[in-house]
Design a protein around this motif. Structure first.
Motif, mmCIF file in Angstrom:
data_model
loop_
_atom_site.group_PDB
_atom_site.id
_atom_site.type_symbol
_atom_site.label_atom_id
_atom_site.label_comp_id
_atom_site.label_asym_id
_atom_site.label_seq_id
_atom_site.Cartn_x
_atom_site.Cartn_y
_atom_site.Cartn_z
ATOM 1 N N ARG A 187 28.137 24.307 52.181
ATOM 2 C CA ARG A 187 27.447 22.812 50.574
ATOM 3 C C ARG A 187 27.666 23.484 49.071
ATOM 4 O O ARG A 187 26.100 25.029 49.006
ATOM 5 N N ASP A 188 27.492 23.373 47.508
ATOM 6 C CA ASP A 188 27.470 23.749 47.042
ATOM 7 C C ASP A 188 27.642 25.200 46.249
ATOM 8 O O ASP A 188 28.919 25.436 47.203
ATOM 9 N N GLY A 189 27.174 25.455 45.564
ATOM 10 C CA GLY A 189 27.778 27.157 45.678
ATOM 11 C C GLY A 189 28.803 27.390 44.171
ATOM 12 O O GLY A 189 29.097 26.088 43.627
ATOM 13 N N VAL A 190 29.472 28.548 43.575
ATOM 14 C CA VAL A 190 30.565 28.855 43.357
ATOM 15 C C VAL A 190 32.071 28.200 43.820
ATOM 16 O O VAL A 190 32.175 28.933 45.307
ATOM 17 N N ARG A 191 32.549 27.114 43.491
ATOM 18 C CA ARG A 191 33.418 26.786 44.370
ATOM 19 C C ARG A 191 34.749 26.926 44.093
ATOM 20 O O ARG A 191 35.448 27.082 43.042
ATOM 21 N N THR A 192 35.178 27.322 45.035
ATOM 22 C CA THR A 192 36.699 27.823 44.994
ATOM 23 C C THR A 192 37.859 27.078 45.350
ATOM 24 O O THR A 192 37.095 26.116 46.555
ATOM 25 N N PRO A 193 39.115 26.784 45.441
ATOM 26 C CA PRO A 193 40.537 26.403 46.192
ATOM 27 C C PRO A 193 40.075 25.888 47.490
ATOM 28 O O PRO A 193 40.188 25.729 48.832
#
Length: 479
Positions: A379-385
Motif C-alpha cells: 500500500r501507498d508509496g510511488v504508485r505505478t500502473p
C-alpha cells in the motif's frame, strides 16, 4: 596534494555496459587510469543517527584506479550534465548498477557518464556475495598497474574524480564542458554515498546533486571495513541524511531495501522530506529483478519489443539455481529510475524540487514489514500502473536463505479466476485501466513521457499472454 594524473588506456574496458554497440547509438567509450594521493577521514565525536558527522583528514595513501567514460560522440547532443557513478562491488566485480537500470534515459537525453572504480574489491578482490571477479582477476595484464589502498580512502578518491570532471573535463570528456555533475550509486555504493553526504560532502563540495539508489539502513564505515561482514554491520549506525543538505538528494528505495533481510532496512533510518531531500519508495519493486539479469543487457532502445517482453517473463531460476518462487518480474523499477534521473537533473538545473511521494505503508509491529492490500500488493508509496492495475502480486521480499537470492524479491501471477473478477471486461478493460493509471503516474512525475509508448506496447504483449493462456504457454514455458 598534487592533482590526479590521467592516462588514456586503449582497448575495450572491462565494464558491463550492455550487449549492444554504444557506437551505433552515437556514444564513445573510453577508459582512463587515474593516479593520485587520497586521504582517509577520522570522525570527531559520535557518528549519530542524525547524520551530522564531523570528520577531519587522517592518513594519506597513493592510489591508481580507473574511470570509464561514455559520452556523446556529437557534442551538440550533450545536455550539460555528467553522471558520475560509484561502481558497485557487492558481486565481487566493478558493476555499473545505476547505468544498467537507467542507461536508456542517459542515452536518449544526452548525458555524459563516468564510472569510477572507487572501492578496493572491484580492483583487488575481497569480500563479495558471489566471488572474485575483480579487474585484476578478469584481466590481469591490462589492470596489473592498478592499486587501491583500501576503502577508507574511497571517499576522497571519489571527490577527486568529481573534481577532475568539473575542472578538467576536457581530459576525460573531449570537447564537452560540464555544467552539472550528479553523483549516483546503488546498494553498497548507496551506503557509501550516505556516509559521503553526511561526512565528506560538506568539506568537498564537488557534486551538484545525488541519486542514492536502493540504500539499506546502515551507512558505510569510514575506516574501510567491509559492509558484508556481520560484525561490521552490527556496529554500523543507521543514520538519517543530515537535515542541512546543501544540494538536492533523491533517494529511491524498493521494498527489499525498506525492510531489509540482507542488511537492516532503510525503515530504521527513515525521515520526512526536507528542502533538499526527496525519498521515493516503490511498492511492488525489489532490489534486483528480471531487468537486472536479462533486460538491461539487451535494452538498447532499438531491441524488438517482443525481446524485451520475453526478458520480463516470470522465471524461478537465478544463476542456475532454482528458487522457491518467481523472481520479481515487474518492469516498474527501472522505469521509475529513468524518471528519478530526469527529475534530479531538472531539480539541479531549475531549482524545482522533484515531486514528493507517500511512503510505503508498514505494519505496526516490533519488526515492521510491508502492509499489503487484498491483492497482496504493498500500500501507498510511488504508485505505478503495475501496482494500481495489477496482473500479479510482486514484492521485494522472499523466503530464500542466501543473501544474493534475497535481493531479487518475488512475484506471483494472478490465476484466471482472479483476473476475471478484477477485470470482468477482460483484456480490453485491463488495458484501458492501465493506460489511465500510466498517464496519472507520468503526470505525477514518477514515470517519463518518453517511456509511455514502449510501456504500452510491452503491456499489450503481457496482457495477451495473461488473458489468453494458450498464447502465454505457446510463447515459452516459465517452468
Amino acid at each position: 596534494m598534487k592533482d590526479p594524473v590521467l592516462s588514456h588506456v586503449r582497448g575495450t574496458p572491462n565494464l558491463l555496459l550492455g550487449n549492444y554497440d554504444l557506437t551505433a547509438l552515437g556514444y564513445t567509450v573510453d577508459e582512463y587510469f587515474v593516479a593520485g594521493t587520497a586521504v582517509s577521514y577520522r570522525p570527531v565525536g559520535e557518528l549519530g543517527v542524525d547524520g551530522h558527522w564531523d570528520v577531519v583528514p587522517a592518513e594519506r595513501a597513493d592510489y591508481l584506479t580507473r574511470a570509464v567514460t561514455v559520452v556523446p560522440a556529437d557534442g551538440a547532443r550533450f545536455n550539460g550534465t555528467v553522471v558520475v557513478e560509484w561502481l558497485n562491488v557487492s558481486g565481487g566485480l566493478d558493476a555499473p548498477a545505476v547505468w544498467l537500470m537507467a542507461h536508456r534515459e542517459l542515452l536518449r537525453a544526452g548525458y555524459a557518464y563516468v564510472g569510477v572504480s572507487a572501492q578496493r574489491v572491484g580492483i583487488e578482490g575481497g569480500a563479495a556475495l558471489v566471488g572474485d571477479l575483480s579487474l585484476k582477476t578478469l584481466d590481469p595484464q591490462r589492470y596489473a598497474p592498478l592499486t587501491h589502498p583500501g576503502d577508507a580512502f574511497a571517499f576522497d578518491l571519489f571527490s577527486q574524480l568529481g573534481a577532475v570532471v568539473r575542472h578538467r573535463g576536457d581530459e576525460l570528456l573531449g570537447d564537452l564542458r560540464p555544467e552539472r555533475i550528479l553523483a549516483v550509486g546503488e546498494s553498497q555504493s548507496a551506503m557509501f554515498l550516505t556516509t559521503y553526504l553526511n561526512a565528506v560532502a560538506p568539506l568537498a563540495e564537488i557534486y551538484d546533486g545525488y541519486l542514492v539508489h536502493s540504500r539499506f539502513g546502515p551507512a558505510a564505515p569510514l575506516d574501510g571495513r567491509s559492509i558484508l561482514d556481520p560484525d561490521t554491520v552490527a556496529s554500523l549506525p543507521c543514520p538519517r541524511f543530515r537535515d542541512d543538505l546543501r544540494t538536492p538528494v533523491l533517494a529511491v528505495i524498493t521494498e527489499t531495501d525498506l525492510v531489509g533481510g540482507v542488511l537492516p532496512g532503510y525503515c530504521t533510518a527513515g525521515q520526512p522530506d526536507e528542502k533538499f531531500l526527496r525519498v521515493w519508495e516503490i511498492p511492488g519493486a525489489a532490489h534486483a529483478d528480471n531487468y537486472t539479469i536479462q533486460g538491461a543487457f539487451l535494452d538498447s532502445g532499438r531491441a524488438p519489443i517482443e525481446d524485451l517482453a520475453q526478458a520480463f517473463r516470470p522465471t524461478d531460476t537465478l544463476m542456475g539455481r532454482r528458487l522457491d518462487r518467481f523472481l520479481n518480474f515487474a518492469p516498474q523499477h527501472h522505469y521509475v529510475l529513468h524518471a528519478a534521473i530526469a527529475r534530479l537533473d531538472d531539480w539541479v538545473r531549475t531549482g524545482r524540487p522533484a515531486p514528493a511521494a507517500a511512503r510505503i505503508a508498514l505494519t505496526d509491529d516490533e519488526s515492521p514489514t510491508i502492509a499489503t492490500d487484498s491483492h497482496g500488493i504493498a500500500r501507498d508509496g510511488v504508485r505505478t500502473p503495475w501496482v494500481d492495475t495489477p496482473l500479479a502480486a510482486t514484492s521485494g521480499l522472499n523466503t530464500e536463505s542466501d543473501r544474493m537470492s534475497k535481493l531479487f524479491g518475488s512475484g506471483e501471477l494472478f490465476d484466471t479466476a482472479h483476473l476475471h473478477r478484477r477485470y470482468p471486461g477482460g483484456r480490453t478493460e485491463y488495458l484501458t485501466e492501465f493506460t489511465t493509471a500510466l498517464d496519472r503516474t507520468i503526470a505525477a512525475g514518477f514515470l517519463t513521457s518518453a517511456d509511455r509508448q514502449e510501456i504500452l506496447e510491452l503491456t499489450a504483449i503481457t496482457a495477451e499472454w495473461r488473458f489468453d493462456p494458450g498464447a502465454f504457454h505457446q510463447s515459452g514455458s516459465v517452468r
